[in-house]
Design a protein around this motif. Structure first.
Motif, PDB file in Angstrom:
ATOM      1  N   THR A  48       0.847  -1.194   0.000  1.00  0.00           N
ATOM      2  CA  THR A  48       0.000   0.000   0.000  1.00  0.00           C
ATOM      3  C   THR A  48       0.879   1.241   0.000  1.00  0.00           C
ATOM      4  O   THR A  48       1.764   1.388   0.853  1.00  0.00           O
ATOM      5  CB  THR A  48      -0.906   0.021   1.245  1.00  0.00           C
ATOM      6  OG1 THR A  48      -1.654  -1.191   1.303  1.00  0.00           O
ATOM      7  CG2 THR A  48      -1.875   1.197   1.186  1.00  0.00           C
ATOM      8  N   THR A  94      -3.342   1.912  -3.658  1.00  0.00           N
ATOM      9  CA  THR A  94      -3.547   3.010  -2.731  1.00  0.00           C
ATOM     10  C   THR A  94      -4.706   2.608  -1.824  1.00  0.00           C
ATOM     11  O   THR A  94      -5.201   1.486  -1.883  1.00  0.00           O
ATOM     12  CB  THR A  94      -3.908   4.300  -3.482  1.00  0.00           C
ATOM     13  OG1 THR A  94      -5.203   4.141  -4.084  1.00  0.00           O
ATOM     14  CG2 THR A  94      -2.886   4.621  -4.556  1.00  0.00           C
ATOM     15  N   ALA A  95      -5.171   3.541  -1.017  1.00  0.00           N
ATOM     16  CA  ALA A  95      -6.308   3.235  -0.153  1.00  0.00           C
ATOM     17  C   ALA A  95      -7.577   3.013  -0.961  1.00  0.00           C
ATOM     18  O   ALA A  95      -8.506   2.337  -0.502  1.00  0.00           O
ATOM     19  CB  ALA A  95      -6.524   4.366   0.843  1.00  0.00           C
ATOM     20  N   ASN A  96      -7.614   3.540  -2.206  1.00  0.00           N
ATOM     21  CA  ASN A  96      -8.857   3.520  -2.979  1.00  0.00           C
ATOM     22  C   ASN A  96      -8.805   2.711  -4.262  1.00  0.00           C
ATOM     23  O   ASN A  96      -9.840   2.343  -4.799  1.00  0.00           O
ATOM     24  CB  ASN A  96      -9.276   4.960  -3.334  1.00  0.00           C
ATOM     25  CG  ASN A  96      -9.504   5.811  -2.100  1.00  0.00           C
ATOM     26  OD1 ASN A  96     -10.125   5.374  -1.138  1.00  0.00           O
ATOM     27  ND2 ASN A  96      -8.989   7.038  -2.124  1.00  0.00           N
TER      28      ASN A  96
END
Length: 379
Positions: free
Chosen positions: A321, A357-359
């Protein structure tokens, strides 16, 4: 002049015929190379690669299970679902050989039947595999033991027909039950001990076999394999694992239970984990994580989940991440990760690395067993 025009016309017609004939033979040759199907009253069979099952297609559509995705409660570990079904199919290969049997998604347990089996028993209905609600809201409550069921059918060809020759049924058992003391209230967690889970699974297995054999089309003498799976806790990064199996050859009789040595290990391992399984892989992953962190400082974290059978690594899934702001950064980092993975991660088992990424997912790297390089796909 007229003769010249006629000659040109015939040449054009001849060229057109050659193109048409060429296209015809191209498509004939193409169709001869395409996977063939065996038709049986609207049913087709895919021709899969070696080591994989042929699967059933009906009227041009994949034959899905009517009971797929049904669970006893809405809570659960999302990574368990995929691992449960794929692991069950791998387990089935030791009972039903891929060259002889045809795989079909479960068709005999309807959604209504599965819902009733996953329910709690009541004073008026003893169908459910889960115990009655004793009204308690503390550790003395009767938990939900059985979270989900998956049926897989194995068929053989008899002339132009397919016949059910055996079944494998996976039973996903909770290691932790999530409940509420009041509707829309806070979630509470009840741990189920290994001993209680194993004992309860053995207790309900004959009842489940009996229900399966009551379904139309299920012969009383086909072999039915029951495979028990321990779900991971809700907040676990890894999935659960199969731990035991037994076979019913006739009626509700079950053979003695056999242990299944499957384990899931999350890397980096916690300092409290003293198990020797995955020790070498943990060292390699820690070095990998440190190496890529030194290359790019914006890494938020890196974890991996390794699946082990009989203490041998069978697959590893890595998640990195981070945050990138340009396509060139993503490409440079993905290429570096690929080289670091070759150096530090195991080569004896398939490895998949997801950079996200987080999304969103930004890149996926894959290497099959014993391959030297990773295939890098930027998304």
């Amino acid at each position: 002049m007229l003769k010249r025009i006629k000659l040109r016309t015939w040449l054009l017609i001849g060229a057109a015929l050659l193109i048409i004939l060429g296209a015809f033979f191209f498509f004939v040759n193409l169709s001869s190379q395409a996977p063939s199907v065996s038709k049986s009253k609207g049913v087709q069979l895919t021709q899969n690669s070696a080591g994989q099952y042929q699967t059933v297609i009906k009227d041009g559509h994949y034959l899905t299970s009517a009971a797929r995705g049904i669970t006893a409660t809405s809570q659960g570990n999302a990574v368990d679902v995929k691992d449960f079904e794929s692991g069950l199919l791998n387990l089935a290969k030791s009972h039903f050989k891929t060259g002889r049997y045809i795989f079909q998604e479960g068709q005999y347990l309807s959604s209504d039947t599965v819902n009733s089996l996953l329910a709690r028993q009541t004073d008026s209905d003893s169908t459910g595999l889960n115990p009655k609600d004793n009204g308690k809201t503390d550790s003395s409550r009767n938990p939900i033991y059985v979270q989900s069921l998956t049926e897989q059918d194995f068929m053989t060809k008899e002339g132009s027909d397919l016949k059910l020759a055996g079944m494998v049924v996976g039973v996903a058992m909770n290691t932790q039950d999530t409940y509420q003391k009041e509707q829309y209230g806070a979630n509470y967690f009840q741990t189920i001990s290994d001993a209680d889970r194993i004992a309860y699974g053995k207790k309900i297995a004959p009842k489940l076999i009996k229900k399966i054999r009551e379904q139309n089309g299920v012969d009383k003498n086909i072999p039915i394999v029951i495979a028990m799976y321990a779900n991971a806790s809700e907040d676990s990064l890894g999935s659960g694992a199969f731990y035991s199996e037994a076979t019913s050859k006739t009626g509700t009789d079950l053979s003695s239970w056999s242990d299944i040595d499957d384990k899931t290990v999350v890397f980096p391992k916690e300092s409290s984990d003293s198990s020797s399984i995955g020790s070498d892989e943990n060292t390699g992953f820690t070095n990998f994580k440190n190496d890529i962190a030194n290359f790019f400082p914006n890494i938020a974290g890196a974890t991996a989940v390794g699946h082990f059978t009989n203490s041998k690594l069978t697959s590893m899934n890595v998640t990195v991440t981070t945050q990138f702001y340009s396509q060139t950064e993503i490409q440079a980092f993905a290429n570096y990760v690929a080289s670091a993975a070759v150096k530090f991660l195991p080569s004896s088992a398939p490895v998949q690395i997801t950079i996200k990424t987080a999304n969103e997912t930004q890149a996926i790297l894959v290497r099959k067993s014993d391959e030297k390089a990773y295939t890098v796909t930027l998304l």
